[in-house]
Design an enzyme around this catalytic site. Structure first.
Site, PDB file in Angstrom:
ATOM      1  N   ARG A 114       0.832  -1.081  -0.054  1.00 21.35           N
ATOM      2  CA  ARG A 114      -0.122   0.033  -0.080  1.00 21.35           C
ATOM      3  C   ARG A 114       0.919   1.245   0.016  1.00 21.35           C
ATOM      4  NH1 ARG A 114      -2.268  -3.727   3.746  1.00 21.35           N
ATOM      5  NH2 ARG A 114      -4.357  -4.477   3.257  1.00 21.35           N
ATOM      6  N   HIS A 157      -2.375   3.641  -6.696  1.00 18.91           N
ATOM      7  CA  HIS A 157      -3.077   2.304  -5.939  1.00 18.91           C
ATOM      8  C   HIS A 157      -3.323   1.306  -7.020  1.00 18.91           C
ATOM      9  CE1 HIS A 157      -3.602   4.972  -2.479  1.00 18.91           C
ATOM     10  NE2 HIS A 157      -4.359   5.808  -3.360  1.00 18.91           N
ATOM     11  N   ARG A 208      -0.402  -1.849  -6.794  1.00 21.58           N
ATOM     12  CA  ARG A 208      -0.518  -2.965  -5.706  1.00 21.58           C
ATOM     13  C   ARG A 208      -1.403  -4.114  -6.397  1.00 21.58           C
ATOM     14  NH1 ARG A 208      -1.306  -4.828  -0.168  1.00 21.58           N
ATOM     15  NH2 ARG A 208      -3.501  -5.161   0.137  1.00 21.58           N
ATOM     16  N   HIS A 242      -4.040  -9.446   3.730  1.00 21.83           N
ATOM     17  CA  HIS A 242      -5.355  -9.435   3.816  1.00 21.83           C
ATOM     18  C   HIS A 242      -5.796 -10.167   4.999  1.00 21.83           C
ATOM     19  CE1 HIS A 242      -5.901  -8.384  -0.764  1.00 21.83           C
ATOM     20  NE2 HIS A 242      -5.903  -7.384   0.132  1.00 21.83           N
ATOM     21  N   TYR A 301      -8.160 -10.685  -6.805  1.00 22.60           N
ATOM     22  CA  TYR A 301      -6.974 -10.805  -7.713  1.00 22.60           C
ATOM     23  C   TYR A 301      -7.108 -12.104  -8.368  1.00 22.60           C
ATOM     24  CZ  TYR A 301      -6.045  -6.806  -4.867  1.00 22.60           C
ATOM     25  OH  TYR A 301      -6.048  -5.630  -4.327  1.00 22.60           O
TER      26      TYR A 301
END
Length: 407
Positions: free
Chosen positions: A219, A320, A323, A346, A355
């Site tokens: 991040r 962003h 990522r 996560h 993803y």
């Protein structure tokens, strides 16, 4: 006189009296033995007696809720809820500041209201007015206001859910379906060659940081918080972030509050090794710095990215998305959901599943691998094609991470 005569019910637990209005009032002792009155009046004597019987049954079952507990105003209760760390007992500084701002601004109309007076119609009315006002103010800035109203409603729902758990209200009146759920469309996938084109348009000091953000799935706040001692032997430890709290950069734990160690791709590891060898500093010194020696900042990276993406002809991508691109490539490389969670930091599988979508390049690669493994299973059905008409597929059609970070 007869209109106000008290009558004791058969259980001798409470009593009912008829009011001058013709409705009936139920009275009974509170848990401490003091007299109390039901929160509403009743159309018939039977309804009042049934209410008394219900209160007595709830007391015996241990499920009784004193309606007077909900007389506390929403504002002070919400302030205490935030001060005590919300529903999980802890809030990140940036989240705390966001909640305090939402309570002060968007939830202010509900602040003086007793908790037990906030009903579903009240919530719907507040939501409609707040949404309309936020949309109007955001329109002038080119926004929609949907994020602010969604976040404010989600905060209201969480606070009221705690009030239910505390026994202050019987049920959560925030019942608007989908109002607190993010519905923003998924960000577009940024292919490695597009990322490379944008990076090349940025000042050189940002090249390696952006590549590290891509290869280690950082991040933005985690990237600017990196220290020289966080990397060694191909492993990057992510244990902090820099969050902007009320306009002030503040070092905090990661978004989930947990540390993680990410094994970075080989080419990125070599670049990080070269960077640390060519620069000096202590283990706690910033890993990536500006010309003045200070750590990179959110705004500096975002401004450089904004200029570069336009210059590269890809204005639709946010910083962003770097990522997101790295995690998507990891999924295409075969990372499992659990592995994606570990690399990305996560908490839930739902976030990692973002993803797992399969790009067209991945589908072609899978088909080619099937073709190679199937052997004779397909050979009898393949017609010979003229020379020069073969389809070029396989690994040549997939951009590897080495190609992106090592060019």
């Amino acid at each position: 006189m007869s209109g106000t005569k008290q009558k004791t019910n058969r259980a001798s637990f409470g009593n009912v009296r008829k009011l001058p209005s013709g409705r009936f009032q139920a009275r009974y002792p509170d848990p401490a033995g003091r007299p109390m009155t039901a929160p509403q009046t009743f159309a018939t004597k039977r309804d009042a007696l049934d209410h008394i019987a219900g209160v007595r049954a709830d007391r015996m079952r241990g499920t009784y809720r004193d309606h007077r507990a909900g007389d506390a105003p929403f504002g002070p209760y919400a302030e205490e809820w935030i001060a005590n760390g919300g529903s999980r007992g802890r809030l990140a500084p940036r989240t705390r500041a966001l909640y305090e701002d939402q309570l002060r601004r968007h939830l202010a109309p509900l602040a003086p209201m007793p908790l037990n007076s906030i009903t579903p119609p009240v919530v719907r009315s507040w939501y409609a007015k707040t949404r309309k006002g936020l949309q109007a103010s955001a329109k002038a800035r080119g926004g929609s206001g949907e994020t602010a109203v969604r976040q404010s409603y989600a905060l209201l729902r969480s606070i009221l859910a705690t009030a239910v758990a505390d026994g202050l209200i019987g049920s959560n009146p925030a019942q608007i379906k989908g109002a607190g759920i993010a519905s923003a469309p998924e960000r577009p996938y940024m292919a490695p060659d597009v990322l490379s084109a944008i990076v090349e348009k940025m000042p050189e000091r940002y090249h390696l940081p952006i590549r590290a953000m891509f290869g280690a799935h950082l991040r933005l706040g985690e990237l600017v918080a990196l220290q020289r001692g966080d990397y060694a032997n191909g492993l990057l430890r992510v244990e902090r972030q820099v969050a902007i709290v009320r306009g002030i950069p503040t070092v905090t734990a990661t978004k989930t509050g947990e540390e993680r160690v990410v094994a970075v791709p080989r080419t990125l590891a070599l670049l990080l090794d070269e960077h640390l060898d060519a620069t000096s500093g202590f283990p706690k010194s910033p890993m990536f710095t500006r010309p003045d020696g200070e750590a990179l900042t959110h705004s500096g990276i975002q401004q450089a990215w904004a200029k570069a993406r336009k210059a590269a002809g890809h204005p639709q991508f946010h910083v962003h998305d770097v990522r997101h691109a790295g995690l998507t490539l990891a999924a295409q490389a075969g990372a499992t959901t659990r592995e994606l969670m570990a690399r990305a930091g996560h908490r839930t599988t739902a976030a990692a599943m973002t993803y797992q979508h399969v790009a067209e390049e991945r589908g072609v690669l899978v088909a080619d691998r099937m073709d190679a493994l199937a052997g004779a299973a397909f050979q009898t059905r393949v017609e010979e094609r003229p020379a020069g008409t073969e389809r070029v597929t396989g690994l040549q059609g997939v951009l590897s991470l080495e190609m992106v970070v090592g060019h």
